[in-house]
Design a protein around this motif. Structure first.
Motif, PDB file in Angstrom:
ATOM      1  N   MET A 240      37.174  42.267  32.824  1.00 55.08           N
ATOM      2  CA  MET A 240      36.592  43.597  32.976  1.00 55.08           C
ATOM      3  C   MET A 240      35.072  43.564  33.037  1.00 55.08           C
ATOM      4  SD  MET A 240      38.943  45.711  33.443  1.00 55.08           S
ATOM      5  CE  MET A 240      37.874  47.125  33.409  1.00 55.08           C
ATOM      6  N   SER A 257      35.043  48.924  30.437  1.00 56.62           N
ATOM      7  CA  SER A 257      35.612  49.257  31.739  1.00 56.62           C
ATOM      8  C   SER A 257      34.587  50.031  32.553  1.00 56.62           C
ATOM      9  CB  SER A 257      36.892  50.090  31.559  1.00 56.62           C
ATOM     10  OG  SER A 257      37.452  50.404  32.818  1.00 56.62           O
ATOM     11  N   VAL A 285      42.433  45.802  38.228  1.00 52.30           N
ATOM     12  CA  VAL A 285      41.817  45.836  36.904  1.00 52.30           C
ATOM     13  C   VAL A 285      40.555  46.697  36.881  1.00 52.30           C
ATOM     14  CG1 VAL A 285      40.783  44.456  35.073  1.00 52.30           C
ATOM     15  CG2 VAL A 285      42.763  43.582  36.312  1.00 52.30           C
ATOM     16  N   SER A 286      39.602  46.409  37.762  1.00 49.57           N
ATOM     17  CA  SER A 286      38.338  47.149  37.759  1.00 49.57           C
ATOM     18  C   SER A 286      38.495  48.491  38.461  1.00 49.57           C
ATOM     19  CB  SER A 286      37.242  46.313  38.417  1.00 49.57           C
ATOM     20  OG  SER A 286      37.661  45.869  39.699  1.00 49.57           O
TER      21      SER A 286
END
Length: 505
Positions: A240, A257, A285-286
């Motif tokens: 992250m 995040s 994820v991002s």
């Protein structure tokens, strides 16, 4: 006892003029707005302000967010105030009892999260402490003028909380980007950026620091027609942090995040504003690729429907916020999407443009095939981005692509100990490394498929191609596979990096 809730002990005996009654009622209404703002609205805004990526994932419109803020900061306290006004038409004691109940409930909701943070206490003690604190607060509220004045002085929060939240939301979702400036020689080309995960760059090398062409023939072929940076390193062992750094060119920040507001100038915004690139991105994820986010077919589109959809999530999150840990197992579970864990079923595999949010490790072979399908030789410049969690655990792929165990979060075969990080002994470390190498050879197989697809569509020579990874991995008994400790920096920080410029030979 009959006059306990009254503002004055002799409230029944002393007549109250209409102006005084209206003034007291207006103060009661103001206090209802203040208390509900602190007890309900502000905690919801606080949780939601850390999950703006969730709002973008769900295609929640700004109109829906504003309507939600209106309901929390105006609608809810207005409904309670309406009941308070109705009760004021009768006996004053009825109104005072109702108002005291509202104050007590708001104070309980405010005290529960504080008491729940005292982790060493059992849940019953936390709950009793919150009820006791709220009861004492109600007594002070009706007994002392300064306590009611304190609530009145806190009234700016009724406007500050929603205003600050809406400002943060608008800042996050604003498309700032780089200025759309182009040089006279501007010639936009397709851009292909692949980021693999848990991939130590030195693993590709022989003792002579050349790529092992027998084990990784496609990486060796890529190195021959690109620039290979042997000593490339990551800036963080956390995905992250590392992936947003790759996309923005900036060092990681404290936010676990980061979103578009943290890195407004990133590859998505720069290419969209300067080059007019279309986007085909796989971002499990991002949350930086908010431009052109692929729509999900089952998502509600109306403001009211979206608000109902949001309230279902926020209601569960708020329950976890106020409930002591001992009782949380009985609460409705919070859907994984709230934590950024997506459901592969939400992705429309027929779409070729947008930002696709697959489940992070679900059917990773299908995710890569979807990217290959998006590479269609479009005459317009396209930014193809893929963050793929291979050769990341779980290790379940053979070099051919055959999956020999479930591609899920089941890590039972890794022998990583109770913390899921450290191989329990040398045998476990060696076995894990061998399985990792098999999956890394599968990654080499994927590189071959990518190069073939780029050549087939005619964009291999004219594209900018970058292949890298977010961080490395270590295989040592009783040592973490991801965290930096003395002696494993070369394994954790090393990442592959290949850059092929357009027409590079």
């Amino acid at each position: 006892m009959s006059h306990w809730f009254s503002r004055r002990p002799n409230a029944e005996a002393t007549p109250v003029s209409s102006p005084d009654k209206a003034r007291k009622l207006s103060i009661d209404v103001l206090h209802i707005f203040v208390l509900t703002s602190f007890a309900i609205a502000q905690p919801v805004y606080d949780r939601l302000s850390h999950k703006f990526g969730f709002l973008m994932d769900q295609s929640i419109t700004p109109a829906t967010v504003r309507f939600l803020v209106f309901l929390l900061s105006c609608g809810l306290p207005a409904a309670i105030s309406f009941v308070a006004i109705v009760t004021s038409r009768g006996k004053r004691q009825i109104h005072d009892v109702f108002h005291s109940i509202v104050v007590f409930v708001c104070l309980v909701l405010s005290a529960l999260p504080v008491c729940s943070r005292i982790n060493f206490l059992p849940g019953s003690v936390m709950l009793g402490g919150a009820l006791t604190a709220a009861g004492f607060g109600v007594w002070c509220y009706f007994r002392f003028e300064w306590s009611r004045a304190l609530v009145t002085w806190s009234s700016p929060g009724v406007l500050i909380f929603p205003g600050l939240f809406l400002f943060q939301f608008s800042s996050t979702t604003a498309v700032t980007g780089m200025p759309a400036s182009r040089s006279e020689r501007w010639e936009p080309v397709p851009v292909v950026l692949l980021v693999f995960d848990e991939f130590c760059g030195s693993t590709l090398m022989t003792p002579e620091r050349e790529i092992d062409a027998d084990r990784f023939p496609n990486f060796a072929a890529l190195a021959r027609q690109s620039t290979w940076f042997r000593n490339a390193s990551s800036v963080s062992p956390l995905t992250m942090q590392a992936v947003p750094a790759i996309l923005s060119g900036r060092y990681p920040i404290a936010n676990d995040s980061p979103g578009p507001a943290d890195f407004p100038h990133n590859l998505f915004t720069v290419l969209a504003s300067a080059g007019g690139h279309e986007v085909a991105a796989f971002e499990p994820v991002s949350n930086l690729g908010f431009l052109g986010r692929a729509a999900h077919g089952h998502r509600p589109f109306g403001v009211w429907q979206q608000t109902q959809f949001l309230m279902g999530f926020l209601g569960r999150v708020y329950l976890f916020h106020i409930t002591p840990p001992d009782y949380r197992q009985d609460l409705p579970t919070i859907p994984p999407i709230w934590f950024g864990v997506h459901d592969t079923r939400d992705v429309d595999r027929t779409q070729r443009r947008g930002v696709f949010a697959y489940a992070w490790n679900d059917q990773r072979d299908d995710q890569f095939q979807h990217l290959l399908d998006c590479i269609d030789g479009s005459p317009r410049p396209v930014f193809y981005f893929g963050h793929f969690l291979v050769p990341h655990v779980p290790w379940c792929y053979l070099p051919s692509g055959r999956c020999y165990s479930e591609d899920s979060q089941n890590l039972e075969l890794l022998c990583l100990g109770t913390d899921g990080e450290k191989p329990i002994d040398d045998l476990a470390a060696t076995q894990n490394q061998q399985r990792h190498l098999l999956q890394l050879m599968y990654v080499d197989h994927l590189i071959g498929k990518l190069m073939s697809r780029l050549a087939e569509t005619g964009i291999l020579d004219r594209c900018l191609l970058i292949v890298t990874a977010d961080h490395g991995i270590s295989f040592r008994a009783q040592q973490p596979r991801r965290s930096l400790v003395p002696g494993n920096q070369d394994e954790i920080l090393s990442v592959p990096l290949f850059i092929k410029r357009p027409q590079q030979t």
